[in-house]
Scaffold this motif. Structure first.
Motif, PDB file in Angstrom:
ATOM      1  N   LEU A 115      -1.152   9.118  -0.111  1.00  0.00           N
ATOM      2  CA  LEU A 115      -1.148  10.059   0.865  1.00  0.00           C
ATOM      3  C   LEU A 115      -2.590  10.832   0.741  1.00  0.00           C
ATOM      4  O   LEU A 115      -2.898  11.309   1.798  1.00  0.00           O
ATOM      5  N   THR A 116      -2.893  11.190  -0.447  1.00  0.00           N
ATOM      6  CA  THR A 116      -4.127  11.895  -0.767  1.00  0.00           C
ATOM      7  C   THR A 116      -5.258  11.052   0.183  1.00  0.00           C
ATOM      8  O   THR A 116      -6.143  11.540   0.591  1.00  0.00           O
TER       9      THR A 116
ATOM     10  N   GLU B 216       9.269   7.686 -11.130  1.00  0.00           N
ATOM     11  CA  GLU B 216       7.844   8.440 -11.338  1.00  0.00           C
ATOM     12  C   GLU B 216       6.509   7.464 -10.994  1.00  0.00           C
ATOM     13  O   GLU B 216       5.822   7.960 -10.390  1.00  0.00           O
ATOM     14  N   LYS B 217       6.856   6.201 -11.428  1.00  0.00           N
ATOM     15  CA  LYS B 217       5.875   5.389 -11.115  1.00  0.00           C
ATOM     16  C   LYS B 217       5.552   5.266  -9.439  1.00  0.00           C
ATOM     17  O   LYS B 217       4.185   5.244  -9.030  1.00  0.00           O
ATOM     18  N   ASP B 218       6.504   4.986  -8.783  1.00  0.00           N
ATOM     19  CA  ASP B 218       6.334   4.752  -7.209  1.00  0.00           C
ATOM     20  C   ASP B 218       5.869   6.255  -6.693  1.00  0.00           C
ATOM     21  O   ASP B 218       5.169   6.237  -5.904  1.00  0.00           O
ATOM     22  N   GLY B 219       6.469   7.197  -7.467  1.00  0.00           N
ATOM     23  CA  GLY B 219       6.033   8.692  -6.739  1.00  0.00           C
ATOM     24  C   GLY B 219       4.471   8.922  -7.004  1.00  0.00           C
ATOM     25  O   GLY B 219       3.904   9.430  -6.099  1.00  0.00           O
ATOM     26  N   GLY B 220       3.945   8.436  -8.233  1.00  0.00           N
ATOM     27  CA  GLY B 220       2.292   8.609  -8.338  1.00  0.00           C
ATOM     28  C   GLY B 220       1.674   7.807  -7.282  1.00  0.00           C
ATOM     29  O   GLY B 220       0.403   8.026  -6.816  1.00  0.00           O
ATOM     30  N   ALA B 221       2.179   6.577  -7.033  1.00  0.00           N
ATOM     31  CA  ALA B 221       1.526   5.508  -6.139  1.00  0.00           C
ATOM     32  C   ALA B 221       1.722   6.279  -4.774  1.00  0.00           C
ATOM     33  O   ALA B 221       0.639   6.161  -3.940  1.00  0.00           O
TER      34      ALA B 221
ATOM     35  N   ALA C  75       4.635   1.294   3.886  1.00  0.00           N
ATOM     36  CA  ALA C  75       5.214  -0.082   3.683  1.00  0.00           C
ATOM     37  C   ALA C  75       4.373  -1.260   3.688  1.00  0.00           C
ATOM     38  O   ALA C  75       4.615  -2.348   3.279  1.00  0.00           O
ATOM     39  N   SER C  76       3.531  -0.982   4.599  1.00  0.00           N
ATOM     40  CA  SER C  76       2.419  -2.225   4.550  1.00  0.00           C
ATOM     41  C   SER C  76       1.748  -2.181   3.372  1.00  0.00           C
ATOM     42  O   SER C  76       1.169  -3.257   2.937  1.00  0.00           O
ATOM     43  N   GLN C  77       1.560  -1.228   2.279  1.00  0.00           N
ATOM     44  CA  GLN C  77       1.115  -1.434   1.160  1.00  0.00           C
ATOM     45  C   GLN C  77       2.281  -1.850   0.067  1.00  0.00           C
ATOM     46  O   GLN C  77       1.873  -1.683  -1.033  1.00  0.00           O
ATOM     47  N   GLY C  78       3.257  -2.025   0.457  1.00  0.00           N
ATOM     48  CA  GLY C  78       4.518  -2.266  -0.349  1.00  0.00           C
ATOM     49  C   GLY C  78       5.206  -1.234  -1.135  1.00  0.00           C
ATOM     50  O   GLY C  78       5.449  -1.427  -2.274  1.00  0.00           O
ATOM     51  N   LEU C  79       4.936   0.041  -0.596  1.00  0.00           N
ATOM     52  CA  LEU C  79       5.511   1.204  -1.294  1.00  0.00           C
ATOM     53  C   LEU C  79       6.675   1.905  -0.651  1.00  0.00           C
ATOM     54  O   LEU C  79       6.643   1.757   0.660  1.00  0.00           O
ATOM     55  N   PRO C  80       7.655   2.374  -1.268  1.00  0.00           N
ATOM     56  CA  PRO C  80       7.878   2.072  -2.840  1.00  0.00           C
ATOM     57  C   PRO C  80       8.286   0.864  -3.277  1.00  0.00           C
ATOM     58  O   PRO C  80       9.085   0.186  -2.574  1.00  0.00           O
ATOM     59  N   ARG C  81       8.137   0.508  -4.310  1.00  0.00           N
ATOM     60  CA  ARG C  81       8.375  -0.817  -4.900  1.00  0.00           C
ATOM     61  C   ARG C  81       9.785  -0.766  -5.600  1.00  0.00           C
ATOM     62  O   ARG C  81      10.450  -1.883  -5.879  1.00  0.00           O
TER      63      ARG C  81
END
Length: 542
Positions: free
Chosen positions: A70-71, A60-65, A101-107
């Motif tokens: 995306l927004t 859930e934490k990665d999904g929110g980020a 991936a450049s933002q480190g998502l998903p962790r």
């Protein structure tokens, strides 16, 4: 003053539209706008992009980020029915993944060494050690989760405190829990890779102190002294399959040039010895004459001084000593045997000799190799030979005994036949039935992914064309026609009759038209009279 006509030169229907009044023009334009909106909506629906999975089974934490990112990037997204996957347009999946991936998502729900960035000044050594251990566990979990078969992973490290006494020092250990994707499993090489990855990432951690467990609680890899039967069983089956497959390939490759392709079938059953045996033998042999080696030798010798000269001085007493009466005897090969010597002048001595010889000792350590072949059972079936007759027809005939013997000898040489080992080879000659090969059913068109995608595109296009036809034939055309007909009738009714009446023209008007005009004039001049007449007509028919 003459009014300029802007509709000159235009087609009659368009000129009639321009000649409408404001109310009818507004109704016509509204209908046309609705039809255009319907067509545009249909076109956009038909060209709507297909959505593909961006990420699945995210926390859930990665999904929110991810949704927040995306927004910010103005990327449309959707959720699947179960809500376990995030969907984006299929043509933007790879681009969005690289951006995230450049933002480190998903962790992946694991914290790594970025946890050390938030340490404050003055933190205790215990808190610093705990943070370091959490960061190390998170980094190892992230690395293991990059495997394609792994959906999730947790790493637990047991790092003892360092002690100043070596005898009290404890080694670290690790436990890994992997959650695999449905229908996937870890190969032995992948398990060994996970174990060595964890062992190499923790100081002083050996691979024998790592335990790997899957999501069902099955022990995939056990630490030293644990149960590793599952891993060994997999290796045993793989080794046995490789031996059998290699033997079958050698048999078919040597017989196909003789019998032809598809005329040889072979099966090999291998009995493999997977017992681990270690032997240590220590043997002693008697020393051979002349080949013995001396380990050590000790000689003790004592002597007694002879008595001084005595007697009467003179020539008689001043004589050399006489020869010894008893010779010195040294026993050969004896140990600790005294040897004495005496002289005529009264001197004596003792000599002891001790000799130790090396033993003929043989120490042999034997470790049998694992996976040794105990026995091979080979079964080969060859088809009847096919001869071509002079008339072009073919004739099938069995092989002769000499040909079967030749094939048997070739098979024995190909598999490494060993009679002492108990190997068996059985070659049979039998005609093959035609049409027994398993026919792989072709994928039906309605299940072919390419055909399904094309059918969807064609269906969307046809549906859009049908909507266009329906809007044009059932909406626009009737609307324009009704508006134009109403405008014509209104123009005929409201147009003044300025045409001069010629003498005798009144008689040319039909009687019905005359009556209709008279009734209209009467209704305009005296509406009450007309209403009473109509009321009497209605009452008369009751």
């Amino acid at each position: 003053m003459a009014t300029l006509d802007n509709t000159a030169g235009l087609p009659a229907p368009i000129a009639q539209i321009f000649a409408l009044d404001g109310r009818r023009k507004m109704a016509l334009l509204t209908g046309i706008a609705l039809a255009i909106a319907l067509l545009v909506g249909s076109w956009m629906w038909s060209r709507a992009p297909d959505y593909a999975v961006l990420f699945a089974n995210v926390s859930e934490k990665d999904g929110g980020a991810i949704l927040q990112a995306l927004t910010q990037q103005n990327v449309p997204y959707r959720f699947n029915e179960g809500g376990g996957a995030i969907l984006v347009p299929s043509d933007r999946v790879h681009d969005v993944r690289l951006r995230l991936a450049s933002q480190g998502l998903p962790r992946g729900g694991h914290v790594g060494f970025e946890l050390m960035d938030g340490l404050k000044l003055g933190v205790s050594q215990f808190a610093e050690q705990v943070s370091y251990q959490r960061a190390l566990e998170g980094e190892l979990a992230r690395s293991i989760q990059t495997l394609s078969a792994v959906a999730g992973v947790r790493v637990h490290l047991a790092i003892p405190r360092q002690s100043g006494f070596l005898r009290n020092e404890e080694k670290p250990s690790a436990s890994v829990v992997v959650n695999l994707h449905p229908g996937r499993k870890l190969e032995p090489a992948q398990i060994a890779g996970i174990v060595h990855l964890v062992a190499a990432g923790v100081p002083e951690l050996s691979a024998s102190q790592v335990t790997v467990v899957d999501q069902s609680g099955n022990l995939v890899y056990a630490r030293e002294g644990g149960d590793t039967t599952q891993t060994l069983d997999a290796n045993q089956l793989k080794h046995r399959r490789e031996i059998e497959t290699s033997a079958v390939q050698r048999i078919e490759s040597i017989l196909q040039p003789i019998m032809g392709a598809g005329n040889v079938r072979a099966q090999v059953a291998a009995d493999i010895d997977f017992d681990q045996v270690e032997q240590t033998a220590e043997r002693y042999k008697p020393n051979q004459a002349g080949e013995a080696s001396i380990r050590s030798q000790q000689v003790n010798e004592t002597s007694q001084a002879a008595a001084g000269p005595g007697g009467v001085p003179g020539a008689l007493s001043n004589q050399p000593p006489a020869p010894a009466t008893a010779p010195i005897v040294q026993p050969s090969g004896g140990t600790g045997t005294p040897a004495t010597a005496s002289a005529g002048n009264g001197s004596g001595g003792r000599r002891d000799s001790t000799t130790n010889y090396e033993l003929d000792k043989t120490v042999q350590h034997t470790k049998q190799s694992v996976g040794k072949i105990r026995r091979l059972s080979v079964a080969v079936v060859v088809n009847h030979k096919v001869d071509t007759l002079p008339d072009g027809k073919t004739k099938s005939s069995p092989l002769s005994a000499a040909e079967i013997k030749q094939i048997t000898d070739l098979v024995k040489e190909a598999v490494g036949f060993d009679a002492e080992r108990g190997d068996t080879v059985n070659v049979a000659n039998s005609p093959f039935r035609q049409g027994l090969h398993e026919q792989v059913a072709d994928t039906p068109l309605w299940r072919d992914p390419g055909v399904i995608g094309t059918a969807k595109e064609v269906g969307r296009l046809l549906l859009f064309l049908a909507i266009v036809a329906i809007v044009f034939l059932k909406v626009l055309k009737p609307l324009v026609k009704s508006v134009l007909e109403g405008a014509k009738q209104h123009a005929r009714r409201d147009a003044p009759d300025d045409t001069p009446q010629l003498p005798g023209q009144q008689e040319l008007i039909p009687a019905y038209e005359q009556k209709l005009l008279s009734a209209r004039e009467m209704a305009k001049s005296d509406p009450k009279l007309v209403a009473s007449v109509i009321r009497e007509w209605v009452g008369g028919h009751e």
